[in-house]
Design a protein around this motif. Structure first.
Motif, PDB file in Angstrom:
ATOM      1  N   GLU A 268       0.834  -1.212   0.000  1.00  0.00           N
ATOM      2  CA  GLU A 268       0.000   0.000   0.000  1.00  0.00           C
ATOM      3  C   GLU A 268       0.867   1.261   0.000  1.00  0.00           C
ATOM      4  O   GLU A 268       0.590   2.218  -0.731  1.00  0.00           O
ATOM      5  CB  GLU A 268      -0.922  -0.008   1.214  1.00  0.00           C
ATOM      6  N   ALA A 269       1.934   1.260   0.806  1.00  0.00           N
ATOM      7  CA  ALA A 269       2.813   2.433   0.871  1.00  0.00           C
ATOM      8  C   ALA A 269       3.558   2.634  -0.450  1.00  0.00           C
ATOM      9  O   ALA A 269       3.708   3.768  -0.923  1.00  0.00           O
ATOM     10  CB  ALA A 269       3.809   2.267   2.023  1.00  0.00           C
ATOM     11  N   ILE A 270       4.021   1.549  -1.052  1.00  0.00           N
ATOM     12  CA  ILE A 270       4.713   1.637  -2.341  1.00  0.00           C
ATOM     13  C   ILE A 270       3.769   2.152  -3.409  1.00  0.00           C
ATOM     14  O   ILE A 270       4.132   2.993  -4.240  1.00  0.00           O
ATOM     15  CB  ILE A 270       5.301   0.268  -2.720  1.00  0.00           C
ATOM     16  N   ASN A 271       2.533   1.675  -3.399  1.00  0.00           N
ATOM     17  CA  ASN A 271       1.536   2.143  -4.361  1.00  0.00           C
ATOM     18  C   ASN A 271       1.291   3.641  -4.198  1.00  0.00           C
ATOM     19  O   ASN A 271       1.099   4.375  -5.176  1.00  0.00           O
ATOM     20  CB  ASN A 271       0.229   1.363  -4.188  1.00  0.00           C
ATOM     21  N   GLY A 272       1.286   4.108  -2.941  1.00  0.00           N
ATOM     22  CA  GLY A 272       1.121   5.532  -2.697  1.00  0.00           C
ATOM     23  C   GLY A 272       2.259   6.354  -3.285  1.00  0.00           C
ATOM     24  O   GLY A 272       2.044   7.437  -3.830  1.00  0.00           O
ATOM     25  N   LEU A 273       3.479   5.807  -3.208  1.00  0.00           N
ATOM     26  CA  LEU A 273       4.628   6.494  -3.799  1.00  0.00           C
ATOM     27  C   LEU A 273       4.553   6.486  -5.321  1.00  0.00           C
ATOM     28  O   LEU A 273       4.888   7.487  -5.979  1.00  0.00           O
ATOM     29  CB  LEU A 273       5.923   5.823  -3.336  1.00  0.00           C
ATOM     30  N   LEU A 274       4.121   5.373  -5.898  1.00  0.00           N
ATOM     31  CA  LEU A 274       3.956   5.312  -7.354  1.00  0.00           C
ATOM     32  C   LEU A 274       2.947   6.353  -7.827  1.00  0.00           C
ATOM     33  O   LEU A 274       3.134   6.995  -8.872  1.00  0.00           O
ATOM     34  CB  LEU A 274       3.490   3.911  -7.768  1.00  0.00           C
ATOM     35  N   GLU A 275       1.909   6.538  -7.028  1.00  0.00           N
ATOM     36  CA  GLU A 275       0.889   7.529  -7.393  1.00  0.00           C
ATOM     37  C   GLU A 275       1.428   8.944  -7.276  1.00  0.00           C
ATOM     38  O   GLU A 275       1.203   9.782  -8.158  1.00  0.00           O
ATOM     39  CB  GLU A 275      -0.334   7.351  -6.501  1.00  0.00           C
ATOM     40  N   SER A 276       2.177   9.218  -6.213  1.00  0.00           N
ATOM     41  CA  SER A 276       2.700  10.568  -5.999  1.00  0.00           C
ATOM     42  C   SER A 276       3.770  10.940  -7.018  1.00  0.00           C
ATOM     43  O   SER A 276       3.785  12.058  -7.530  1.00  0.00           O
ATOM     44  CB  SER A 276       3.285  10.682  -4.582  1.00  0.00           C
ATOM     45  N   PHE A 277       4.668   9.995  -7.311  1.00  0.00           N
ATOM     46  CA  PHE A 277       5.805  10.291  -8.178  1.00  0.00           C
ATOM     47  C   PHE A 277       5.491  10.102  -9.662  1.00  0.00           C
ATOM     48  O   PHE A 277       6.048  10.801 -10.504  1.00  0.00           O
ATOM     49  CB  PHE A 277       7.006   9.404  -7.807  1.00  0.00           C
ATOM     50  N   MET A 278       4.602   9.148  -9.975  1.00  0.00           N
ATOM     51  CA  MET A 278       4.410   8.777 -11.375  1.00  0.00           C
ATOM     52  C   MET A 278       2.976   8.906 -11.858  1.00  0.00           C
ATOM     53  O   MET A 278       2.707   8.766 -13.048  1.00  0.00           O
ATOM     54  CB  MET A 278       4.888   7.340 -11.601  1.00  0.00           C
ATOM     55  N   GLY A 279       2.018   9.120 -10.940  1.00  0.00           N
ATOM     56  CA  GLY A 279       0.620   9.248 -11.336  1.00  0.00           C
ATOM     57  C   GLY A 279      -0.028   7.943 -11.727  1.00  0.00           C
ATOM     58  O   GLY A 279      -1.003   7.938 -12.480  1.00  0.00           O
ATOM     59  N   ILE A 280       0.518   6.808 -11.218  1.00  0.00           N
ATOM     60  CA  ILE A 280      -0.054   5.504 -11.545  1.00  0.00           C
ATOM     61  C   ILE A 280      -0.389   4.750 -10.270  1.00  0.00           C
ATOM     62  O   ILE A 280       0.116   5.057  -9.190  1.00  0.00           O
ATOM     63  CB  ILE A 280       0.899   4.645 -12.408  1.00  0.00           C
ATOM     64  N   ASN A 281      -1.248   3.753 -10.398  1.00  0.00           N
ATOM     65  CA  ASN A 281      -1.595   2.869  -9.293  1.00  0.00           C
ATOM     66  C   ASN A 281      -1.547   1.452  -9.826  1.00  0.00           C
ATOM     67  O   ASN A 281      -2.242   1.121 -10.781  1.00  0.00           O
ATOM     68  CB  ASN A 281      -2.985   3.209  -8.753  1.00  0.00           C
ATOM     69  N   ASP A 282      -0.705   0.613  -9.229  1.00  0.00           N
ATOM     70  CA  ASP A 282      -0.503  -0.731  -9.767  1.00  0.00           C
ATOM     71  C   ASP A 282      -0.078  -1.655  -8.638  1.00  0.00           C
ATOM     72  O   ASP A 282       1.098  -1.685  -8.244  1.00  0.00           O
ATOM     73  CB  ASP A 282       0.562  -0.691 -10.867  1.00  0.00           C
ATOM     74  N   THR A 283      -1.024  -2.427  -8.109  1.00  0.00           N
ATOM     75  CA  THR A 283      -0.723  -3.329  -6.998  1.00  0.00           C
ATOM     76  C   THR A 283       0.261  -4.410  -7.412  1.00  0.00           C
ATOM     77  O   THR A 283       1.110  -4.829  -6.614  1.00  0.00           O
ATOM     78  CB  THR A 283      -2.022  -3.970  -6.478  1.00  0.00           C
ATOM     79  N   GLU A 284       0.180  -4.872  -8.652  1.00  0.00           N
ATOM     80  CA  GLU A 284       1.114  -5.892  -9.131  1.00  0.00           C
ATOM     81  C   GLU A 284       2.541  -5.351  -9.144  1.00  0.00           C
ATOM     82  O   GLU A 284       3.480  -6.010  -8.689  1.00  0.00           O
ATOM     83  CB  GLU A 284       0.720  -6.343 -10.537  1.00  0.00           C
ATOM     84  N   LEU A 285       2.724  -4.142  -9.649  1.00  0.00           N
ATOM     85  CA  LEU A 285       4.045  -3.519  -9.668  1.00  0.00           C
ATOM     86  C   LEU A 285       4.541  -3.272  -8.252  1.00  0.00           C
ATOM     87  O   LEU A 285       5.716  -3.534  -7.933  1.00  0.00           O
ATOM     88  CB  LEU A 285       3.987  -2.210 -10.455  1.00  0.00           C
ATOM     89  N   ALA A 286       3.661  -2.771  -7.380  1.00  0.00           N
ATOM     90  CA  ALA A 286       4.038  -2.530  -5.991  1.00  0.00           C
ATOM     91  C   ALA A 286       4.447  -3.823  -5.297  1.00  0.00           C
ATOM     92  O   ALA A 286       5.404  -3.852  -4.515  1.00  0.00           O
ATOM     93  CB  ALA A 286       2.875  -1.858  -5.247  1.00  0.00           C
ATOM     94  N   SER A 287       3.738  -4.911  -5.592  1.00  0.00           N
ATOM     95  CA  SER A 287       4.076  -6.209  -5.006  1.00  0.00           C
ATOM     96  C   SER A 287       5.438  -6.688  -5.476  1.00  0.00           C
ATOM     97  O   SER A 287       6.224  -7.254  -4.696  1.00  0.00           O
ATOM     98  CB  SER A 287       3.012  -7.252  -5.377  1.00  0.00           C
ATOM     99  N   GLN A 288       5.740  -6.458  -6.751  1.00  0.00           N
ATOM    100  CA  GLN A 288       7.030  -6.868  -7.291  1.00  0.00           C
ATOM    101  C   GLN A 288       8.166  -6.071  -6.641  1.00  0.00           C
ATOM    102  O   GLN A 288       9.219  -6.645  -6.312  1.00  0.00           O
ATOM    103  CB  GLN A 288       7.045  -6.675  -8.805  1.00  0.00           C
ATOM    104  N   ILE A 289       7.951  -4.779  -6.433  1.00  0.00           N
ATOM    105  CA  ILE A 289       8.958  -3.953  -5.761  1.00  0.00           C
ATOM    106  C   ILE A 289       9.160  -4.431  -4.328  1.00  0.00           C
ATOM    107  O   ILE A 289      10.289  -4.535  -3.843  1.00  0.00           O
ATOM    108  CB  ILE A 289       8.536  -2.471  -5.795  1.00  0.00           C
ATOM    109  N   TRP A 290       8.059  -4.731  -3.642  1.00  0.00           N
ATOM    110  CA  TRP A 290       8.147  -5.239  -2.268  1.00  0.00           C
ATOM    111  C   TRP A 290       8.959  -6.530  -2.218  1.00  0.00           C
ATOM    112  O   TRP A 290       9.826  -6.700  -1.359  1.00  0.00           O
ATOM    113  CB  TRP A 290       6.757  -5.464  -1.695  1.00  0.00           C
ATOM    114  N   GLU A 291       8.700  -7.447  -3.126  1.00  0.00           N
ATOM    115  CA  GLU A 291       9.405  -8.725  -3.136  1.00  0.00           C
ATOM    116  C   GLU A 291      10.899  -8.536  -3.395  1.00  0.00           C
ATOM    117  O   GLU A 291      11.727  -9.259  -2.828  1.00  0.00           O
ATOM    118  CB  GLU A 291       8.802  -9.643  -4.200  1.00  0.00           C
TER     119      GLU A 291
END
Length: 336
Positions: A268-291
């Motif tokens: 959730e926190a990574i997704n929030g950063l993706l939204e703030s920095f890039m204007g996107i929301n992607d749980t799959e991408l956030a999950s991959q970054i977390w892993e």
């Protein structure tokens, strides 16, 4: 002075593929084990056979219930849904889980709970809107369906987009100034919108999901289920299971436990950063970054893992990597 150095070299990795036998079971093969599996096929006939995964699905605007199986990616899932309901694969905008509404909190992303009910949202009315970019930020968050369609996931209150009544959450961005956006990832579309200068006028062609239909559809009663999906349990509590089918970036699908609290917080926190920095929301991408960061002990190793993965193409800056690392370390504290 930079906080860490990032290596530019990219290592390769081996991936196995998912295939199916005549009964729809997923089987993983690689070059080292294929011959052994073939030799032992007869001996394995009597060994613990798992049934194929079967998911219940409806068209969100109303349909009988279909049974979907035999897929290992979002694209394959859309193809199976299209075959089941005799529609075009390109007609599916996105899917939600356990709700027929255009509810972005229920959006199907990189995983499906093994007991989730799938609702497929079809293309509806197209609309073309001319917009003047009076501020630097348009106020929208973009995601995509994993199969080539970018669409609006969130609209910020009192933003440029919020003040245009004909634009809604769930609208697919089909064209920008006449340029086809189909096939582009969400971050590409977001970047093109961001690059439009303040004061410039641009045109969006949007396609909204079909919104009319039955108000009471869904897996709620035995009478609804029994007419189209024999064996569907009455009163079944959809979305309450403990395992999910995860779609991997390498094209594989794997059954895994649902996220624990630390992982949920991190994603959730990574997704929030993706939204703030890039204007996107992607749980799959956030999950991959977390892993990639979950088992790392410092930001340098995390940055190297990013650069050695397929995420290198995003071109994350060092500052953004530090922000991501902070989100990961903060989430880890939850499990302690």
């Amino acid at each position: 002075m930079p906080l860490f150095a990032r290596k530019s070299s990219k290592s390769s990795s081996d991936h196995s593929d998912i295939s199916q036998d005549s009964k729809g079971r997923n089987k993983s093969y690689d070059s080292n084990t294929q011959n052994n599996n073939n030799n032992q096929q007869n001996n394995n006939n009597d060994v613990d056979k798992k049934p194929p995964l079967i998911f219940h699905c409806q068209l969100a605007h109303g349909s009988p219930t279909g049974l979907i199986t035999g897929f290992a990616s979002v694209r394959e899932l859309y193809k199976k849904i299209a075959e089941c309901f005799d529609i075009s694969e390109d007609d599916i905008l996105f899917c939600t889980l356990n709700s027929h509404k255009v509810d972005m909190t229920r959006l199907l992303g990189g995983q499906i709970g093994l007991d989730d009910f799938i609702f497929a949202h079809r293309k509806g009315r197209a609309k073309e809107i001319e917009i003047i970019k009076t501020q630097d930020a348009l106020g929208l968050t973009i995601t995509d369906n994993g199969a080539g369609y970018a669409f609006i996931k969130r609209i910020k209150d009192d933003s440029i987009i919020d003040r245009i009544e004909h634009i809604s959450v769930g609208d697919h961005i089909e064209k920008l100034n006449g340029v086809n956006m189909v096939g582009k990832r969400h971050y590409e579309v977001a970047r093109m919108l961001k690059d439009i200068g303040t004061g410039e006028t641009f045109t969006l062609r949007l396609v909204e999901p079909v919104r009319s239909g039955f108000q009471g559809i869904g897996p709620r009663s035995q009478s609804r289920a029994s007419g189209s999906a024999p064996g569907l349990n009455a009163g079944r509590n959809y979305g309450s299971g403990k395992e999910t089918l995860r779609f991997k970036a390498n094209g594989n699908a794997q059954i895994e436990p649902k996220f624990d609290e630390a992982t949920k917080a991190g994603v959730e926190a990574i997704n929030g950063l993706l939204e703030s920095f890039m204007g996107i929301n992607d749980t799959e991408l956030a999950s991959q970054i977390w892993e990639l960061g979950d088992n790392k002990s410092n930001s340098m190793d995390f940055a190297e893992a990013i650069d050695s993965s397929d995420l290198e193409s995003f071109g994350f800056t060092d500052d953004f990597i530090i922000e991501l690392w902070g989100a990961i370390t903060d989430a880890r504290r939850i499990s302690k």
